[in-house]
Scaffold this motif. Structure first.
Motif, PDB file in Angstrom:
ATOM      1  N   ARG A   1       0.835  -1.201   0.000  1.00  0.00           N
ATOM      2  CA  ARG A   1       0.000   0.000   0.000  1.00  0.00           C
ATOM      3  C   ARG A   1       0.871   1.254   0.000  1.00  0.00           C
ATOM      4  NH1 ARG A   1      -3.238  -1.467   5.337  1.00  0.00           N
ATOM      5  NH2 ARG A   1      -1.278  -2.593   5.680  1.00  0.00           N
ATOM      6  N   PRO A   2       0.537   2.235  -0.841  1.00  0.00           N
ATOM      7  CA  PRO A   2       1.255   3.514  -0.772  1.00  0.00           C
ATOM      8  C   PRO A   2       1.013   4.166   0.587  1.00  0.00           C
ATOM      9  CG  PRO A   2      -0.055   3.356  -2.790  1.00  0.00           C
ATOM     10  CD  PRO A   2      -0.482   2.226  -1.907  1.00  0.00           C
ATOM     11  N   ALA A   3       1.948   4.991   1.010  1.00  0.00           N
ATOM     12  CA  ALA A   3       1.805   5.657   2.303  1.00  0.00           C
ATOM     13  C   ALA A   3       0.508   6.455   2.368  1.00  0.00           C
ATOM     14  CB  ALA A   3       3.006   6.567   2.547  1.00  0.00           C
ATOM     15  N   ARG A   4       0.120   7.065   1.252  1.00  0.00           N
ATOM     16  CA  ARG A   4      -1.104   7.871   1.215  1.00  0.00           C
ATOM     17  C   ARG A   4      -2.359   7.054   1.498  1.00  0.00           C
ATOM     18  NH1 ARG A   4      -0.384  12.859  -1.395  1.00  0.00           N
ATOM     19  NH2 ARG A   4       1.477  13.069  -2.696  1.00  0.00           N
TER      20      ARG A   4
ATOM     21  N   ALA B   1     -15.178  15.568  -4.153  1.00  0.00           N
ATOM     22  CA  ALA B   1     -13.798  15.341  -4.570  1.00  0.00           C
ATOM     23  C   ALA B   1     -13.302  16.467  -5.464  1.00  0.00           C
ATOM     24  CB  ALA B   1     -13.684  13.998  -5.285  1.00  0.00           C
ATOM     25  N   TRP B   2     -14.149  16.890  -6.404  1.00  0.00           N
ATOM     26  CA  TRP B   2     -13.733  17.932  -7.330  1.00  0.00           C
ATOM     27  C   TRP B   2     -13.638  19.299  -6.651  1.00  0.00           C
ATOM     28  CZ3 TRP B   2     -11.281  18.353 -11.688  1.00  0.00           C
ATOM     29  CH2 TRP B   2     -11.291  19.576 -12.365  1.00  0.00           C
ATOM     30  N   ASN B   3     -14.649  19.673  -5.928  1.00  0.00           N
ATOM     31  CA  ASN B   3     -14.693  21.008  -5.328  1.00  0.00           C
ATOM     32  C   ASN B   3     -13.671  21.191  -4.216  1.00  0.00           C
ATOM     33  OD1 ASN B   3     -16.808  21.814  -7.020  1.00  0.00           O
ATOM     34  ND2 ASN B   3     -18.364  21.054  -5.601  1.00  0.00           N
ATOM     35  N   LYS B   4     -13.401  20.124  -3.473  1.00  0.00           N
ATOM     36  CA  LYS B   4     -12.449  20.212  -2.367  1.00  0.00           C
ATOM     37  C   LYS B   4     -11.046  19.758  -2.758  1.00  0.00           C
ATOM     38  CE  LYS B   4     -15.885  19.694   1.320  1.00  0.00           C
ATOM     39  NZ  LYS B   4     -16.268  18.917   2.539  1.00  0.00           N
ATOM     40  N   LYS B   5     -10.865  19.423  -4.057  1.00  0.00           N
ATOM     41  CA  LYS B   5      -9.565  18.969  -4.553  1.00  0.00           C
ATOM     42  C   LYS B   5      -9.052  17.784  -3.729  1.00  0.00           C
ATOM     43  CE  LYS B   5      -8.165  23.416  -6.548  1.00  0.00           C
ATOM     44  NZ  LYS B   5      -9.494  24.045  -6.388  1.00  0.00           N
ATOM     45  N   THR B   6      -9.923  16.786  -3.625  1.00  0.00           N
ATOM     46  CA  THR B   6      -9.661  15.577  -2.851  1.00  0.00           C
ATOM     47  C   THR B   6      -9.337  14.412  -3.773  1.00  0.00           C
ATOM     48  OG1 THR B   6     -11.090  16.251  -1.014  1.00  0.00           O
ATOM     49  CG2 THR B   6     -10.729  13.894  -1.303  1.00  0.00           C
ATOM     50  N   CYS B   7      -8.331  13.645  -3.438  1.00  0.00           N
ATOM     51  CA  CYS B   7      -7.980  12.466  -4.230  1.00  0.00           C
ATOM     52  C   CYS B   7      -9.134  11.475  -4.219  1.00  0.00           C
ATOM     53  CB  CYS B   7      -6.723  11.804  -3.670  1.00  0.00           C
ATOM     54  SG  CYS B   7      -6.293  10.229  -4.465  1.00  0.00           S
ATOM     55  N   TRP B   8      -9.518  11.016  -5.381  1.00  0.00           N
ATOM     56  CA  TRP B   8     -10.642  10.100  -5.547  1.00  0.00           C
ATOM     57  C   TRP B   8     -10.412   8.769  -4.842  1.00  0.00           C
ATOM     58  CZ3 TRP B   8     -15.465  10.520  -6.649  1.00  0.00           C
ATOM     59  CH2 TRP B   8     -16.204   9.511  -7.246  1.00  0.00           C
ATOM     60  N   LEU B   9      -9.154   8.390  -4.671  1.00  0.00           N
ATOM     61  CA  LEU B   9      -8.849   7.074  -4.113  1.00  0.00           C
ATOM     62  C   LEU B   9      -8.441   7.104  -2.643  1.00  0.00           C
ATOM     63  CD1 LEU B   9      -6.957   5.448  -7.121  1.00  0.00           C
ATOM     64  CD2 LEU B   9      -9.332   5.136  -6.430  1.00  0.00           C
ATOM     65  N   CYS B  10      -7.591   8.061  -2.249  1.00  0.00           N
ATOM     66  CA  CYS B  10      -7.138   8.065  -0.853  1.00  0.00           C
ATOM     67  C   CYS B  10      -7.836   9.115  -0.002  1.00  0.00           C
ATOM     68  CB  CYS B  10      -5.626   8.252  -0.781  1.00  0.00           C
ATOM     69  SG  CYS B  10      -5.043   9.958  -1.017  1.00  0.00           S
ATOM     70  N   GLY B  11      -8.444  10.131  -0.628  1.00  0.00           N
ATOM     71  CA  GLY B  11      -9.134  11.167   0.117  1.00  0.00           C
ATOM     72  C   GLY B  11      -8.247  12.297   0.584  1.00  0.00           C
ATOM     73  N   GLY B  12      -6.959  12.257   0.244  1.00  0.00           N
ATOM     74  CA  GLY B  12      -6.038  13.317   0.640  1.00  0.00           C
ATOM     75  C   GLY B  12      -6.079  14.491  -0.309  1.00  0.00           C
TER      76      GLY B  12
ATOM     77  N   HIS C   1      -3.999  10.989  -6.952  1.00  0.00           N
ATOM     78  CA  HIS C   1      -2.541  11.088  -6.983  1.00  0.00           C
ATOM     79  C   HIS C   1      -1.976  10.007  -7.906  1.00  0.00           C
ATOM     80  CE1 HIS C   1      -3.495  12.543  -2.767  1.00  0.00           C
ATOM     81  NE2 HIS C   1      -2.908  13.597  -3.307  1.00  0.00           N
ATOM     82  N   LEU C   2      -0.804  10.256  -8.457  1.00  0.00           N
ATOM     83  CA  LEU C   2      -0.178   9.261  -9.323  1.00  0.00           C
ATOM     84  C   LEU C   2       0.084   7.964  -8.560  1.00  0.00           C
ATOM     85  CD1 LEU C   2       1.109   8.334 -11.947  1.00  0.00           C
ATOM     86  CD2 LEU C   2       3.218   9.495 -11.264  1.00  0.00           C
ATOM     87  N   GLU C   3       0.573   8.061  -7.317  1.00  0.00           N
ATOM     88  CA  GLU C   3       0.839   6.857  -6.539  1.00  0.00           C
ATOM     89  C   GLU C   3      -0.431   6.030  -6.329  1.00  0.00           C
ATOM     90  OE1 GLU C   3       2.879  10.103  -4.020  1.00  0.00           O
ATOM     91  OE2 GLU C   3       1.516  10.084  -5.749  1.00  0.00           O
ATOM     92  N   CYS C   4      -1.535   6.722  -6.091  1.00  0.00           N
ATOM     93  CA  CYS C   4      -2.804   6.024  -5.885  1.00  0.00           C
ATOM     94  C   CYS C   4      -3.291   5.395  -7.186  1.00  0.00           C
ATOM     95  CB  CYS C   4      -3.842   6.995  -5.326  1.00  0.00           C
ATOM     96  SG  CYS C   4      -3.391   7.721  -3.724  1.00  0.00           S
ATOM     97  N   ALA C   5      -3.106   6.111  -8.289  1.00  0.00           N
ATOM     98  CA  ALA C   5      -3.509   5.584  -9.593  1.00  0.00           C
ATOM     99  C   ALA C   5      -2.708   4.333  -9.943  1.00  0.00           C
ATOM    100  CB  ALA C   5      -3.319   6.652 -10.671  1.00  0.00           C
ATOM    101  N   GLU C   6      -1.413   4.363  -9.694  1.00  0.00           N
ATOM    102  CA  GLU C   6      -0.572   3.199  -9.978  1.00  0.00           C
ATOM    103  C   GLU C   6      -0.991   2.011  -9.111  1.00  0.00           C
ATOM    104  OE1 GLU C   6       3.599   5.362 -11.344  1.00  0.00           O
ATOM    105  OE2 GLU C   6       3.254   4.908  -9.228  1.00  0.00           O
ATOM    106  N   TYR C   7      -1.317   2.285  -7.866  1.00  0.00           N
ATOM    107  CA  TYR C   7      -1.771   1.206  -6.991  1.00  0.00           C
ATOM    108  C   TYR C   7      -3.046   0.572  -7.545  1.00  0.00           C
ATOM    109  CZ  TYR C   7      -3.659  -1.367  -3.069  1.00  0.00           C
ATOM    110  OH  TYR C   7      -4.187  -2.366  -2.299  1.00  0.00           O
ATOM    111  N   ALA C   8      -3.995   1.396  -7.974  1.00  0.00           N
ATOM    112  CA  ALA C   8      -5.241   0.869  -8.528  1.00  0.00           C
ATOM    113  C   ALA C   8      -4.972   0.000  -9.752  1.00  0.00           C
ATOM    114  CB  ALA C   8      -6.177   2.022  -8.887  1.00  0.00           C
ATOM    115  N   ALA C   9      -4.050   0.440 -10.600  1.00  0.00           N
ATOM    116  CA  ALA C   9      -3.731  -0.318 -11.812  1.00  0.00           C
ATOM    117  C   ALA C   9      -3.099  -1.665 -11.478  1.00  0.00           C
ATOM    118  CB  ALA C   9      -2.797   0.490 -12.701  1.00  0.00           C
ATOM    119  N   LYS C  10      -2.452  -1.758 -10.323  1.00  0.00           N
ATOM    120  CA  LYS C  10      -1.794  -3.001  -9.918  1.00  0.00           C
ATOM    121  C   LYS C  10      -2.675  -3.886  -9.042  1.00  0.00           C
ATOM    122  CE  LYS C  10       1.797  -0.731  -8.277  1.00  0.00           C
ATOM    123  NZ  LYS C  10       3.133  -0.457  -7.648  1.00  0.00           N
ATOM    124  N   ALA C  11      -3.673  -3.300  -8.375  1.00  0.00           N
ATOM    125  CA  ALA C  11      -4.410  -4.051  -7.363  1.00  0.00           C
ATOM    126  C   ALA C  11      -5.877  -4.311  -7.670  1.00  0.00           C
ATOM    127  CB  ALA C  11      -4.309  -3.318  -6.018  1.00  0.00           C
ATOM    128  N   CYS C  12      -6.525  -3.456  -8.459  1.00  0.00           N
ATOM    129  CA  CYS C  12      -7.959  -3.608  -8.703  1.00  0.00           C
ATOM    130  C   CYS C  12      -8.245  -4.900  -9.484  1.00  0.00           C
ATOM    131  CB  CYS C  12      -8.484  -2.409  -9.487  1.00  0.00           C
ATOM    132  SG  CYS C  12     -10.203  -2.580 -10.027  1.00  0.00           S
TER     133      CYS C  12
END
Length: 222
Positions: free
Chosen positions: A11-14, A51-62, A88-99
């Protein structure tokens, strides 16, 4: 507490704070709770707007930064439209590897009991076989007419970088090409319904996208 699955990537730190479901999978920020359990097919109430209005990452919420990564199918790279806010890129890469859906080309979405209003526009329901992580600095939301499914979609700006994935690792050119070749007939069918102008526009977009594909001799590093 359910343990994280040993067969999944680290898991990414995020994403370390995210809950784990009873199967051992991380539960992304966007996932809605249905009947007391996370339903990965459903979006949390007002999740897209939040997510859009608060500039929140769709996957980790950061909080998001300047760069916006989107996990999409190659056809979204052609028309540059996605139904989900960025991550985030790290979260996107994780999804591509884990989903499971993204890493298993033969996997089919389970739509039994699918909550209404879970998808904007007219989605392509096939498993694309290959996944595209599109990183850009620019995305713009736009409203979809009720005749086209309603809701909000996002227009992707020019890519800063692209990553192609398949089976939980970087994709070969052949895997990417197969995904493109099997997806384009669907886009062409939609364009033909809208007339010659839409077909011409689509063909122009295809040429632009094909220039972004890996070279025929591309060998993944991962």
């Amino acid at each position: 507490m359910t343990a994280y699955r040993a067969d999944l990537p680290p898991r990414p730190a995020r994403m370390m704070h995210l809950p784990i479901d009873d199967r051992g999978f991380l539960v992304p920020w966007f996932v809605a709770t249905v009947d007391g359990k996370p339903d990965f097919r459903a979006i949390r109430p007002s999740g897209i707007a939040e997510a859009w209005n608060k500039k929140t990452c769709w996957l980790c919420g950061g909080p998001m930064g300047v760069y916006k990564a989107c996990v999409v199918g190659p056809m979204c790279g052609v028309n540059r439209i996605t139904s989900e806010p960025p991550c985030h890129l790290e979260c996107a890469e994780y999804a591509a590897k884990a989903c499971p859906f993204l890493t298993r080309p033969l996997a089919v979405r389970n739509e039994r009991g699918m909550p209404e209003g879970s998808m904007a526009g007219i989605g392509i329901k096939r498993n694309p076989g290959a996944t595209l992580v599109w990183v850009t600095k620019d995305m713009q939301p736009f409203k979809v007419s009720k005749g086209q499914g309603g809701g909000w979609l996002f227009k992707l700006g020019d890519p800063v970088t692209l990553q192609f994935w398949a089976r939980g690792r970087r994709a070969t050119r052949a895997e990417v090409q197969e995904s493109v070749d099997t997806g384009l007939p669907i886009l062409r069918e939609y364009a033909e319904r809208d007339g010659a102008g839409a077909v011409a526009q689509l063909e122009a977009m295809i040429k632009v996208f094909e220039a972004l594909l890996p070279s025929p001799n591309f060998v993944p590093k991962e």
